[in-house]
Design a protein around this motif. Structure first.
Motif: not given
Length: 186
Positions: A115-118, A168-176
């Motif tokens: 998924y798109l991260l940035n 945008s992705n609820p499980e984004s690496a940034w969320t982690t």
């Protein structure tokens, strides 16, 4: 060119020797001009003990472009992994750069769909910069042990203001990453 973060800002929180740049020959494979310039003149922090570890390929200046096997494992992707370059690892996920657009994607460690991260490499680097700026407020191993409350919320607000695609992705690496920041504060 104006980036979200420049070399001086990165050097204000990372030692210059951990900022990885590409020489002209290695950067020639990056067809997206602003991204090529960013990798040549600004760089990425290679700080495994912090958040991001730059790939060996980037450190050695020997970029391999193309992740066609990703398209085979995840048919129907809305993006083309044939232009991807492995940048390194964030948390447990692999981070790749689209050399033709400058977008940064996440390849989840669990084998899930990329998924798109940035939306850009400078946004990705800016997030790493923000995490380091805010580190004294969430990491007991740095600073004097006094924390300014709200590190996780400040970081999320700054990140969303800089690049609204990051969550945008609820499980984004940034969320982690931000969950880890929150856990360190408890």
């Amino acid at each position: 060119m104006a980036y979200l973060v420049d070399r001086a800002q990165l050097e204000s929180v990372f030692p210059p020797e951990v900022l990885v740049t590409l020489d002209e020959a290695a950067a020639q494979d990056i067809s997206h001009g602003p991204t090529r310039d960013f990798l040549r003149h600004v760089g990425l922090p290679d700080k495994p003990a912090a958040w991001f570890e730059v790939s060996e390929e980037v450190c050695d200046g020997e970029l391999e472009i193309g992740f066609e096997e990703i398209a085979e494992h995840h048919p129907g992707l809305s993006f083309d992994p044939s232009h991807w370059v492995n940048l390194g690892g964030l948390s447990y996920d692999d981070i790749v750069l689209d050399a033709s657009t400058g977008a940064v994607y996440c390849l989840p460690d669990d084998g899930g769909a990329p998924y798109l991260l940035n939306r850009s490499l400078d946004a990705f680097a800016y997030f790493l910069y923000l995490l380091e700026v805010e580190r004294p407020n969430y990491d007991f191993e740095t600073g004097d042990g006094t924390f300014e409350e709200g590190a996780e919320n400040r970081l999320r607000a700054w990140m969303e203001a800089a690049d609204d695609t990051a969550f945008s992705n609820p499980e984004s690496a940034w969320t982690t990453v931000l969950q880890y920041v929150s856990t360190k504060l408890q």
